[in-house]
Scaffold this active site. Sequence first.
Site, PDB file in Angstrom:
ATOM      1  CG  HIS A 106      -2.615  -0.959   0.983  1.00  0.00           C
ATOM      2  ND1 HIS A 106      -3.339  -0.457  -0.063  1.00  0.00           N
ATOM      3  CD2 HIS A 106      -2.475  -1.808   1.698  1.00  0.00           C
ATOM      4  CE1 HIS A 106      -4.293  -1.460   0.384  1.00  0.00           C
ATOM      5  NE2 HIS A 106      -4.091  -2.038   1.023  1.00  0.00           N
ATOM      6  CG  HIS A 123      -6.695  -1.233  -3.033  1.00  0.00           C
ATOM      7  ND1 HIS A 123      -6.967   0.239  -2.845  1.00  0.00           N
ATOM      8  CD2 HIS A 123      -7.145  -1.934  -1.935  1.00  0.00           C
ATOM      9  CE1 HIS A 123      -7.276   0.014  -1.175  1.00  0.00           C
ATOM     10  NE2 HIS A 123      -8.061  -1.121  -1.742  1.00  0.00           N
ATOM     11  CB  SER A 160     -12.433  20.434 -18.006  1.00  0.00           C
ATOM     12  OG  SER A 160     -13.295  20.419 -17.858  1.00  0.00           O
ATOM     13  CG  ASN A 177     -17.728  31.588 -13.811  1.00  0.00           C
ATOM     14  OD1 ASN A 177     -19.002  30.591 -13.838  1.00  0.00           O
ATOM     15  ND2 ASN A 177     -16.460  31.086 -14.790  1.00  0.00           N
TER      16      ASN A 177
END
Length: 653
Positions: free
Chosen positions: A174, A234, A583, A621
Site C-alpha cells: 500500500h 486495489h 477539465s 461565474n
Amino acid sequence: MGCSSSSTKTRRSDTSLRAALIIQNWYRGYKARLKARQHYALTIFQSIEYADEQGQMQLSTFFSFMLENYTHIHKEELELRNQSLESEQDMRDRWDYVDSIDVPDSYNGPRLQFPLTCTDIDLLLEAFKEQQILHAHYVLEVLFETKKVLKQMPNFTHIQTSPSKEVTICGDLHGKLDDLFLIFYKNGLPSERNPYVFNGDFVDRGKNSIEILMILCVSFLVYPNDLHLNRGNHEDFMMNLRYGFTKEILHKYKLHGKRILQILEEFYAWLPIGTIVDNEILVIHGGISETTDLNLLHRVERNKMKSVLIPPTETNRDHDTDSKHNKVGVTFNAHGRIKTNGSPTEHLTEHEWEQIIDILWSDPRGKNGCFPNTCRGGGCYFGPDVTSKILNKYQLKMLIRSHECKPEGYEICHDGKVVTIFSASNYYEEGSNRGAYIKLCSGTTPRFFQYQVTKATCFQPLRQRVDTMENSAIKILRERVISRKSDLTRAFQLQDHRKSGKLSVSQWAFCMENILGLNLPWRSLSSNLVNIDQNGNVEYMSSFQNIRIEKPVQEAHSTLVETLYRYRSDLEIIFNAIDTDHSGLISVEEFRAMWKLFSSHYNVHIDDSQVNKLANIMDLNKDGSIDFNEFLKAFYVVHRYEDLMKPDVTNLG
C-alpha cells in the site's frame, strides 16, 4: 537471638515477595489495559476501512443503475467517461504514449537502459531513497514492457522451491516504500537465487505507490521467472480513484499523468490472479468461497476484469433500431437496458466475475460456512470447513492470503491451513502494527519474519504510542459521527421518551450501531465520545461536541451539507466519470441529472429545490459550469483546537 534474626529475615523476604507479586500483577493489568485500548483503536480503524470499501463496492451497482436509467433521467446525449468499456483497438499505439515523450537533458533523475539489468534495479532504489521522481517516459516504457510479458503468462504462476532456493511471500504494501526497502535490506534483492511473490495491493493509501510499482516492475523485467506479481483488489483503476493512487499520479506527473492512468488500467487487467507453490500452497490476495473453481479460474480471460466496480452488463442481442449511443460504446435501447458494441465474448460472464471477486475480496472467519462479506461489501466470509473442502478438492495443503492488516503482521487460522500475511507496518498509525513476510521451502514449515519501520514515535513508551493511536482512531470516528448528525439526532430523540436530553448507555449504543452500521464496542467507547452524568446516563447531544462540518455555502441546509460530506468520495468518483476531458468542470445540468440518479439509488431524501439552489451557487461565474472537485474539498470537518491539543485523560479500556 539467632532464631529471632532468622525469623526477621524470613518476614522481610515474605514482604519483598508479596510486594514483587503486587507490582507484577499491577504491571500485567496495566499492560492488559493498554493492549485492550490498542485493540479497540485497531477495531475502529478496521471497521471504518471496511465500511469505506463497502461503499466503494456499492458504487458498482450504482454504475449499472446509472447506465440503465440514464436516458430516462436526461434525454439529451450526455457523454460519460467509462475507461473500462473502451476496447484496446481504441487505444493509441506505443508512439503516442512513450516515444513521443522526450527526456530533457535537464532531467536529473534515474535513466533506465532497455533491456533492463540488475544495475537498473540498484539505480532505481538509490534514486527513490533520495526522493527523486522517475520521468514519465520511463514509467510508461516500464509499464508497456511489463504488460507485454504479463500477456504471455497464465492466470496462476506455478513455482517450485528447494532447500537451496526458498521463496519469499510479501503481503500488502500500500505505497509504503520504507517497508519495501526494509524487506530488501533484511532479505536481499530479488534474484535467481532469491525469488519473491508480491501478493497484491502494491498501491493506494501510502504516498509512494508509483515508486513501489516501478521497483516491482523493473525487478520483474530483469527476473521474470523469479519475481511474481499477483493482482490485489486495489490493482483497480476505480479503487485508485478513492484511495489515493490516481491523485498521486496526477500530482507527480501533471503533464503525462492521464496517459499513465490509461496504461495502468490495462496493466492491472493482465496481472496474474494467483500463484501455486510446490503444487501444494495456493497464494491469492483475498480468499475463497464454497463455489471457488480453480479449474475455471485457470481458464478465465483475466484481462476482461477491468474493475470490480464494473460488473457484467446485460447484453441485449436484439438489433434494436431505436437506440441511443454515447461516447464510450454503450448503447441504450428503448427500454433503458444496456447493449454493448461488440460480441458478448468481450466481457466476463457473471459467474466468472464473481469467481474473481471472491479470490480478491474474501476473508476467513472462525465460524463454519460461507456467507456474504457484509463489512467489505464484496466477496464472502469463509469458515474452516470451506477451507478444508477447497484445499482437499484440489489436493492443496495451505492457503496464503493477504488483504487484512494484522497487529503482528501475520495470522494463522483454520487449523494452520490459512495464513494471512501483511507487509505494510504502521498501516493505520505509527506503531499500530508490524509488517511481516514468509519464507517457504519445500518440505518445511513456513518461517515468519516481522519488522517495523522505526520513526521517532516508535521509540516512545507503549503508553504514548497507544495514546497517539487511540486519539487518531477517535478523531476519525467522530468524523463519521458528525456526518450522520441529523439521522443520529432523530434516533436519539425517538428513544428519549421523557425529552430529557439523556439516554442510557445501552440506548445510545443501540442508536450508534443502528445508524452508523459499525460493529464496534460502543459501551466501552462511550467515555471517549460523550458526556456521562453521575447516574450513568448519556447526554446524547454531546456526541457532536468539539466537531463540526465546515460548509463553503452558508445558505446550504445542514442535511444537504451532511449528505455531501458523507458521500463526498462517492460523488467525486461519479463526477470524475462524467468529466470526459479531465477539465475538472461539469455543467449545472449534468450535476442536476446525476444528482437525481444518485439520490434515487442511494435513497437520499433531499428536496430538489435545495439541490437546484446549491447548483446555482456552485456556478460561481454563472457560465453554466461547476468546478465540482474543488467544491467537494471545501466540505471538511473542523475539530475544536483545544480538544485536539489537550492530553487525553480517558481511555478505551
